[in-house]
Design a protein around this motif. Structure first.
Motif, mmCIF file in Angstrom:
data_model
loop_
_atom_site.group_PDB
_atom_site.id
_atom_site.type_symbol
_atom_site.label_atom_id
_atom_site.label_comp_id
_atom_site.label_asym_id
_atom_site.label_seq_id
_atom_site.Cartn_x
_atom_site.Cartn_y
_atom_site.Cartn_z
ATOM 1 N N MET A 1 1.011 -1.107 0.037
ATOM 2 C CA MET A 1 0.016 0.025 -0.024
ATOM 3 C C MET A 1 0.892 1.136 -0.157
ATOM 4 O O MET A 1 1.782 1.426 0.856
ATOM 5 N N PRO A 2 0.524 2.321 -1.031
ATOM 6 C CA PRO A 2 1.538 3.439 -0.874
ATOM 7 C C PRO A 2 1.322 4.251 0.256
ATOM 8 O O PRO A 2 0.298 4.227 0.869
ATOM 9 N N ILE A 3 2.326 5.088 0.729
ATOM 10 C CA ILE A 3 2.196 5.913 1.776
ATOM 11 C C ILE A 3 2.378 7.353 1.089
ATOM 12 O O ILE A 3 3.245 7.790 0.332
ATOM 13 N N TYR A 4 1.278 8.117 1.625
ATOM 14 C CA TYR A 4 1.364 9.588 1.218
ATOM 15 C C TYR A 4 1.794 10.433 2.208
ATOM 16 O O TYR A 4 1.373 10.127 3.335
ATOM 17 N N GLU A 5 2.572 11.470 1.859
ATOM 18 C CA GLU A 5 2.921 12.436 2.917
ATOM 19 C C GLU A 5 2.151 13.606 2.814
ATOM 20 O O GLU A 5 1.998 14.203 1.740
ATOM 21 N N TYR A 6 1.749 13.921 4.210
ATOM 22 C CA TYR A 6 1.047 15.176 4.052
ATOM 23 C C TYR A 6 1.750 16.181 5.109
ATOM 24 O O TYR A 6 2.336 15.744 6.097
ATOM 25 N N THR A 7 1.356 17.538 4.961
ATOM 26 C CA THR A 7 1.870 18.344 6.221
ATOM 27 C C THR A 7 0.137 19.036 6.646
ATOM 28 O O THR A 7 -0.648 19.484 5.654
ATOM 29 N N CYS A 8 0.392 19.519 7.642
ATOM 30 C CA CYS A 8 -0.597 20.094 8.162
ATOM 31 C C CYS A 8 -0.700 21.700 7.981
ATOM 32 O O CYS A 8 0.532 22.301 8.224
ATOM 33 N N ASN A 9 -1.524 22.408 7.373
ATOM 34 C CA ASN A 9 -1.572 23.971 7.111
ATOM 35 C C ASN A 9 -1.760 24.561 8.363
ATOM 36 O O ASN A 9 -1.468 25.657 8.229
ATOM 37 N N TYR A 10 -2.248 24.051 9.138
ATOM 38 C CA TYR A 10 -2.465 24.662 10.496
ATOM 39 C C TYR A 10 -1.024 24.691 11.516
ATOM 40 O O TYR A 10 -0.753 25.642 11.903
ATOM 41 N N CYS A 11 -0.564 23.559 11.830
ATOM 42 C CA CYS A 11 0.248 23.296 12.764
ATOM 43 C C CYS A 11 1.616 22.780 12.223
ATOM 44 O O CYS A 11 2.650 22.494 12.796
ATOM 45 N N ASP A 12 1.788 22.482 10.976
ATOM 46 C CA ASP A 12 2.877 22.241 10.089
ATOM 47 C C ASP A 12 3.270 20.901 10.368
ATOM 48 O O ASP A 12 4.357 20.369 10.420
ATOM 49 N N GLU A 13 2.523 20.106 10.992
ATOM 50 C CA GLU A 13 3.000 18.746 11.563
ATOM 51 C C GLU A 13 2.917 17.825 10.302
ATOM 52 O O GLU A 13 2.013 17.855 9.609
ATOM 53 N N PRO A 14 4.056 17.137 9.989
ATOM 54 C CA PRO A 14 3.973 16.214 8.893
ATOM 55 C C PRO A 14 3.622 14.986 9.724
ATOM 56 O O PRO A 14 3.935 14.501 10.639
ATOM 57 N N PHE A 15 2.910 14.375 8.499
ATOM 58 C CA PHE A 15 2.113 13.026 8.620
ATOM 59 C C PHE A 15 2.213 12.163 7.494
ATOM 60 O O PHE A 15 2.155 12.595 6.341
ATOM 61 N N GLU A 16 1.977 10.626 7.654
ATOM 62 C CA GLU A 16 1.968 10.097 6.625
ATOM 63 C C GLU A 16 0.725 9.381 6.490
ATOM 64 O O GLU A 16 -0.019 8.911 7.757
ATOM 65 N N VAL A 17 0.110 9.052 5.380
ATOM 66 C CA VAL A 17 -1.152 8.317 5.232
ATOM 67 C C VAL A 17 -1.032 7.065 4.352
ATOM 68 O O VAL A 17 -0.782 7.179 3.168
ATOM 69 N N GLN A 18 -1.556 6.209 4.805
ATOM 70 C CA GLN A 18 -1.711 4.994 3.781
ATOM 71 C C GLN A 18 -2.953 4.560 3.292
ATOM 72 O O GLN A 18 -3.950 4.697 3.961
ATOM 73 N N ALA A 19 -2.788 4.438 1.912
ATOM 74 C CA ALA A 19 -4.220 4.445 1.189
ATOM 75 C C ALA A 19 -3.847 3.652 -0.102
ATOM 76 O O ALA A 19 -2.796 3.796 -0.718
ATOM 77 N N THR A 20 -4.786 2.655 -0.418
ATOM 78 C CA THR A 20 -4.766 2.270 -1.830
ATOM 79 C C THR A 20 -5.238 3.436 -3.047
ATOM 80 O O THR A 20 -5.477 4.635 -2.535
ATOM 81 N N LEU A 21 -4.611 2.950 -3.861
ATOM 82 C CA LEU A 21 -4.836 3.912 -5.028
ATOM 83 C C LEU A 21 -6.290 4.197 -5.303
ATOM 84 O O LEU A 21 -6.688 5.133 -5.460
ATOM 85 N N ALA A 22 -7.147 3.160 -5.102
ATOM 86 C CA ALA A 22 -8.568 3.211 -5.316
ATOM 87 C C ALA A 22 -9.103 4.288 -4.253
ATOM 88 O O ALA A 22 -9.923 5.061 -4.520
ATOM 89 N N GLU A 23 -8.497 4.150 -3.219
ATOM 90 C CA GLU A 23 -9.108 4.954 -1.769
ATOM 91 C C GLU A 23 -8.760 6.370 -2.186
ATOM 92 O O GLU A 23 -9.544 7.265 -2.184
ATOM 93 N N LYS A 24 -7.649 6.597 -2.757
ATOM 94 C CA LYS A 24 -6.875 7.996 -3.062
ATOM 95 C C LYS A 24 -8.060 8.636 -4.091
ATOM 96 O O LYS A 24 -8.223 9.667 -4.095
ATOM 97 N N ALA A 25 -7.980 7.497 -5.087
ATOM 98 C CA ALA A 25 -9.006 8.216 -6.146
ATOM 99 C C ALA A 25 -10.345 8.478 -5.638
ATOM 100 O O ALA A 25 -10.986 9.735 -6.108
#
Ligand SMILES: [Zn+2]
Length: 73
Positions: A1-25
């Protein structure tokens, strides 16, 4: 399962989200694990950015982020 990296626009916290391509779409419900804000953005190709990297300033010399040496001529 791919991992997507995000950052929070509010507190700048970086975090990762696992999701399938189908879920992402379908559209993910992503929120910040720290402040639960849903105002987040995906980060592309920022593997080298790590938290706690501001220690590098103790080595002396110029920190490019502050531009203490001024622009190069
Ligand atoms: Zn946050």
């Amino acid at each position: 399962m791919p991992i997507y990296e995000y950052t929070c626009n509010y507190c700048d916290e970086p975090f990762e989200v696992q999701a399938t391509l189908a879920e992402k779409a379908k559209g993910l419900d992503v929120w910040c694990p720290k402040c639960a804000n849903q105002d987040v953005q995906q980060v592309f190709g920022s593997v080298l950015m790590r938290r706690g990297s501001n220690k590098a300033r103790t080595g002396g010399g110029c920190d490019p982020a502050t531009g203490c040496c001024g622009p190069r001529r």
